[in-house]
Design an enzyme around this catalytic site. Structure first.
Site, PDB file in Angstrom:
ATOM      1  CD  GLN A  23      -5.547  -2.609 -37.711  1.00  0.00           C
ATOM      2  OE1 GLN A  23      -5.894  -2.364 -36.568  1.00  0.00           O
ATOM      3  NE2 GLN A  23      -6.167  -2.107 -38.765  1.00  0.00           N
ATOM      4  NE  ARG A  67     -11.014 -13.187 -42.799  1.00  0.00           N
ATOM      5  CZ  ARG A  67     -12.336 -13.231 -42.844  1.00  0.00           C
ATOM      6  NH1 ARG A  67     -12.989 -14.358 -42.593  1.00  0.00           N
ATOM      7  NH2 ARG A  67     -13.024 -12.138 -43.122  1.00  0.00           N
ATOM      8  CD  GLU A 101       4.288  -2.718  -9.755  1.00  0.00           C
ATOM      9  OE1 GLU A 101       5.147  -2.268  -8.991  1.00  0.00           O
ATOM     10  OE2 GLU A 101       3.475  -3.591  -9.434  1.00  0.00           O
ATOM     11  N   PRO A 111      -5.116   8.466  -2.577  1.00  0.00           N
ATOM     12  CG  PRO A 111      -7.219   8.573  -1.542  1.00  0.00           C
ATOM     13  CD  PRO A 111      -5.800   8.152  -1.301  1.00  0.00           C
ATOM     14  N   GLY A 142       0.817  -1.219   0.000  1.00  0.00           N
ATOM     15  CA  GLY A 142       0.000   0.000   0.000  1.00  0.00           C
ATOM     16  C   GLY A 142       0.840   1.254   0.000  1.00  0.00           C
ATOM     17  N   GLY A 173       0.330   9.565  -6.216  1.00  0.00           N
ATOM     18  CA  GLY A 173       0.637   8.375  -7.014  1.00  0.00           C
ATOM     19  C   GLY A 173       2.092   8.415  -7.419  1.00  0.00           C
ATOM     20  CB  SER A 174       3.828  10.080 -10.260  1.00  0.00           C
ATOM     21  OG  SER A 174       3.029   9.502 -11.266  1.00  0.00           O
ATOM     22  N   GLY A 201     -12.197  -7.573 -37.732  1.00  0.00           N
ATOM     23  CA  GLY A 201     -13.416  -7.462 -36.929  1.00  0.00           C
ATOM     24  C   GLY A 201     -13.575  -8.575 -35.916  1.00  0.00           C
TER      25      GLY A 201
HETATM   26  C1  LIG Z   1      -5.281  -1.833 -11.330  1.00  0.00           C
HETATM   27  C2  LIG Z   1      -4.299  -1.049 -10.515  1.00  0.00           C
HETATM   28  C3  LIG Z   1      -3.535  -1.717  -9.556  1.00  0.00           C
HETATM   29  C4  LIG Z   1      -2.641  -0.999  -8.765  1.00  0.00           C
HETATM   30  N1  LIG Z   1      -1.964  -1.639  -7.758  1.00  0.00           N
HETATM   31  C5  LIG Z   1      -1.253  -0.909  -6.833  1.00  0.00           C
HETATM   32  C6  LIG Z   1      -0.692  -1.528  -5.668  1.00  0.00           C
HETATM   33  O1  LIG Z   1      -0.793  -2.750  -5.472  1.00  0.00           O
HETATM   34  N2  LIG Z   1      -0.048  -0.742  -4.773  1.00  0.00           N
HETATM   35  C7  LIG Z   1       0.089   0.612  -4.925  1.00  0.00           C
HETATM   36  O2  LIG Z   1       0.675   1.254  -4.061  1.00  0.00           O
HETATM   37  N3  LIG Z   1      -0.421   1.227  -6.043  1.00  0.00           N
HETATM   38  C8  LIG Z   1      -1.089   0.491  -6.988  1.00  0.00           C
HETATM   39  N4  LIG Z   1      -1.642   1.114  -8.100  1.00  0.00           N
HETATM   40  C9  LIG Z   1      -1.473   2.547  -8.259  1.00  0.00           C
HETATM   41  C10 LIG Z   1      -0.503   2.901  -9.374  1.00  0.00           C
HETATM   42  O3  LIG Z   1       0.805   2.523  -9.045  1.00  0.00           O
HETATM   43  C11 LIG Z   1      -0.653   4.412  -9.625  1.00  0.00           C
HETATM   44  O4  LIG Z   1      -1.905   4.592 -10.269  1.00  0.00           O
HETATM   45  C12 LIG Z   1       0.478   4.969 -10.472  1.00  0.00           C
HETATM   46  O5  LIG Z   1       1.671   5.006  -9.719  1.00  0.00           O
HETATM   47  C13 LIG Z   1       0.194   6.362 -11.017  1.00  0.00           C
HETATM   48  O6  LIG Z   1      -0.251   7.221  -9.997  1.00  0.00           O
HETATM   49  P1  LIG Z   1      -1.595   8.082 -10.226  1.00  0.00           P
HETATM   50  O7  LIG Z   1      -2.634   7.156 -10.733  1.00  0.00           O
HETATM   51  O8  LIG Z   1      -1.860   8.821  -8.974  1.00  0.00           O
HETATM   52  O9  LIG Z   1      -1.246   9.075 -11.388  1.00  0.00           O
HETATM   53  P2  LIG Z   1      -0.516  10.512 -11.257  1.00  0.00           P
HETATM   54  O10 LIG Z   1       0.720  10.376 -10.452  1.00  0.00           O
HETATM   55  O11 LIG Z   1      -1.505  11.510 -10.836  1.00  0.00           O
HETATM   56  O12 LIG Z   1      -0.102  10.761 -12.777  1.00  0.00           O
HETATM   57  C14 LIG Z   1      -1.009  11.237 -13.755  1.00  0.00           C
HETATM   58  C15 LIG Z   1      -0.225  11.573 -15.015  1.00  0.00           C
HETATM   59  O13 LIG Z   1       0.760  12.574 -14.728  1.00  0.00           O
HETATM   60  C16 LIG Z   1       2.042  12.104 -15.118  1.00  0.00           C
HETATM   61  N5  LIG Z   1       3.065  12.648 -14.199  1.00  0.00           N
HETATM   62  C17 LIG Z   1       3.031  12.696 -12.853  1.00  0.00           C
HETATM   63  N6  LIG Z   1       4.165  13.220 -12.373  1.00  0.00           N
HETATM   64  C18 LIG Z   1       4.967  13.479 -13.445  1.00  0.00           C
HETATM   65  C19 LIG Z   1       6.271  14.008 -13.616  1.00  0.00           C
HETATM   66  N7  LIG Z   1       7.050  14.347 -12.576  1.00  0.00           N
HETATM   67  N8  LIG Z   1       6.744  14.144 -14.886  1.00  0.00           N
HETATM   68  C20 LIG Z   1       6.009  13.780 -15.946  1.00  0.00           C
HETATM   69  N9  LIG Z   1       4.755  13.267 -15.860  1.00  0.00           N
HETATM   70  C21 LIG Z   1       4.253  13.109 -14.619  1.00  0.00           C
HETATM   71  C22 LIG Z   1       1.961  10.588 -15.028  1.00  0.00           C
HETATM   72  O14 LIG Z   1       2.955   9.965 -15.811  1.00  0.00           O
HETATM   73  C23 LIG Z   1       0.563  10.369 -15.561  1.00  0.00           C
HETATM   74  O15 LIG Z   1       0.597  10.406 -16.951  1.00  0.00           O
HETATM   75  C24 LIG Z   1      -2.495   0.396  -8.941  1.00  0.00           C
HETATM   76  C25 LIG Z   1      -3.242   1.046  -9.942  1.00  0.00           C
HETATM   77  C26 LIG Z   1      -4.151   0.352 -10.692  1.00  0.00           C
HETATM   78  C27 LIG Z   1      -4.985   1.107 -11.692  1.00  0.00           C
END
Ligand SMILES: Cc1cc2nc3c(=O)[nH]c(=O)nc-3n(C[C@H](O)[C@H](O)[C@H](O)COP(=O)(O)OP(=O)(O)OC[C@H]3O[C@@H](n4cnc5c(N)ncnc54)[C@H](O)[C@@H]3O)c2cc1C
Length: 385
Positions: free
Chosen positions: A337, A269, A364, A129, A125, A132-133, A341
């Site tokens: 592709q 095909r 990841e 919310p 975890g 992320g990044s 269809g």
């Molecule tokens: C099905 C699924 C399973 C997942 N499993 C896990 C899990 O087990 N554990 C866990 O901790 N998380 C998990 N995640 C979360 C996932 O790792 C995050 O969604 C991911 O790291 C991206 O974060 P975000 O969605 O908040 O996007 P954001 O960080 O908000 O990014 C949105 C966009 O902005 C871009 N961006 C952000 N910062 C920069 C920057 N500095 N430079 C350039 N571009 C940037 C990103 O590349 C992206 O295009 C999961 C997500 C999904 C959908």
């Protein structure tokens, strides 16, 4: 010396998992996707084969094999079902290997063997919310209270949130210290104030559990800290080094499956009085898929070769993850592709592979984040600060 041949052991693992996937996984993956149901019985069988713990030492009920075997298992699982490959990545790469690297003797003995045997699930975890990044921007806190820490905050998009016996959770023990204020904790399922909330209607990985973790005053004993206080960011990044590797390998497997479907179809095909595989532009699609799959596999194995030696591999693992996650999306697109269809229906598994593959450039670390890590490794200039 450069040797591209697999060892006897690696070939034996490949053969065993390939046969298992063909018999138990590929024929059923469509139904699991429709029912949004993870096949626990099949997971247990994989555990009995010793395949889940391939890369876990024998002392912890694993098979003690190398990182190439680890990639081979991920590739073969990715060939049949990305949800299942994802569970392998999370349980082994994100959770078990991270506990092995950072955990105390007691933590390793308690948590790793049941995961390696396929009898227990773990989750990781990190994401929230609002972070992320920028994981270091997390808001979750862990306040010290005697021998305990009290966890508060929400974790979002957590694979296995609802089914995990143990969760590695990251929270701030020092709100003012940025990444250096983060600490990792092992939280047991039954901990009060620690509640999973499933997320449904994902476009892919439907057979795999994903959810939110709600921490509302969850009390965790200090013995449940994973690694030293304030080292949680390093714990989190080391886990990602392992998980990106199996994500990349799984992408190679799914791309290979898409290619095999496209090849079979292109031979059968008939259009314009000959197999479509005889049209040069269809051959171009096939040739590009073959070439890119080979490139991806080599990037994965090169990262695995470094991992086997305990050498630094963040740059190589990120390159493998970045390339393979983008590549599998191109491969599924191009295979569709070729099928025209017919690819657009559930008659062929391509539509599921296409949906399942989309996640790989997002989790990841997104593709953009992989590029920034690779760029930093090359330039010595971080774009994150
Ligand atoms: C099905 C699924 C399973 C997942 N499993 C896990 C899990 O087990 N554990 C866990 O901790 N998380 C998990 N995640 C979360 C996932 O790792 C995050 O969604 C991911 O790291 C991206 O974060 P975000 O969605 O908040 O996007 P954001 O960080 O908000 O990014 C949105 C966009 O902005 C871009 N961006 C952000 N910062 C920069 C920057 N500095 N430079 C350039 N571009 C940037 C990103 O590349 C992206 O295009 C999961 C997500 C999904 C959908």
């Amino acid at each position: 010396m450069v040797d591209f041949a697999l060892t006897e052991e690696q070939m034996a693992v490949q053969k065993m998992v390939r046969e298992f996937v063909a018999k138990e996984i590929t024929p059923n993956a469509k139904q699991w996707d429709i029912e949004e149901k993870f096949p626990l019985n099949v997971w247990h069988k994989l555990g009995d084969l010793g395949v889940i713990g391939t890369a876990i030492p024998e002392d912890y009920e694993g098979s003690g094999m190398d990182y190439i075997c680890h990639a081979i298992v991920a590739e073969e699982l990715g060939y049949g079902c990305s949800s299942m490959r994802g569970s392998y990545s999370v349980n082994i790469s994100l959770v078990a290997k991270t506990i092995l690297k950072w955990g105390t003797a007691e933590q390793k003995q308690k948590y790793v063997p049941p995961i390696a045997l396929g009898r227990s699930f773990g989750c990781y975890g990190l994401t929230e919310p609002d972070s992320g990044s920028n994981a270091a921007g997390m808001k979750s806190t862990a306040e010290k209270d005697g021998d305990y820490y009290v966890l508060s905050g929400n974790k979002m998009w957590i694979t296995h949130a609802d089914v995990s016996d143990v969760s590695i959770v990251f929270a701030k023990t020092d709100k003012n210290a940025g990444a250096r204020g983060i600490t990792a904790f092992l939280v047991d399922k039954e901990t009060s104030g620690f509640t999973p909330q499933p997320i449904h209607e994902k476009i892919g990985l439907r057979a795999q559990d994903t959810g939110e973790l709600i921490m509302d005053g969850a009390r965790v004993h200090k013995d449940q800290m994973l690694g030293p206080e304030g080292k949680g960011f390093a714990v989190a990044m080391s886990a990602l080094d392992n998980a990106r590797y199996t994500v990349a390998a799984g992408c190679v497997g799914t791309a290979q499956a898409a290619l095999d479907i496209a090849k079979n179809y292109a031979r059968e095909r008939i259009q314009f009085d000959k197999p479509i595989g005889g049209h040069q532009l269809v051959q171009q699609l096939i040739a590009n898929m073959v070439m890119e799959i080979e490139m991806g596999r080599m990037l994965v194995w090169r990262a695995g070769w470094l991992k086997n030696q305990g050498a630094p591999n963040t740059r190589e693992t990120c390159m493998a993850k970045y390339f393979c996650s983008e590549m599998v999306n191109r491969a599924c697109f191009n295979a569709m592709q070729v099928l025209g269809g017919y690819s657009f229906s559930g008659e062929y598994p391509l539509e599921r592979m296409y949906r399942d593959s989309r996640i790989n450039t997002l989790y990841e670390g997104t593709s953009q984040i992989q590029q920034l890590i690779i760029g930093n490794a090359e330039l010595g200039i971080s774009a994150f600060v």
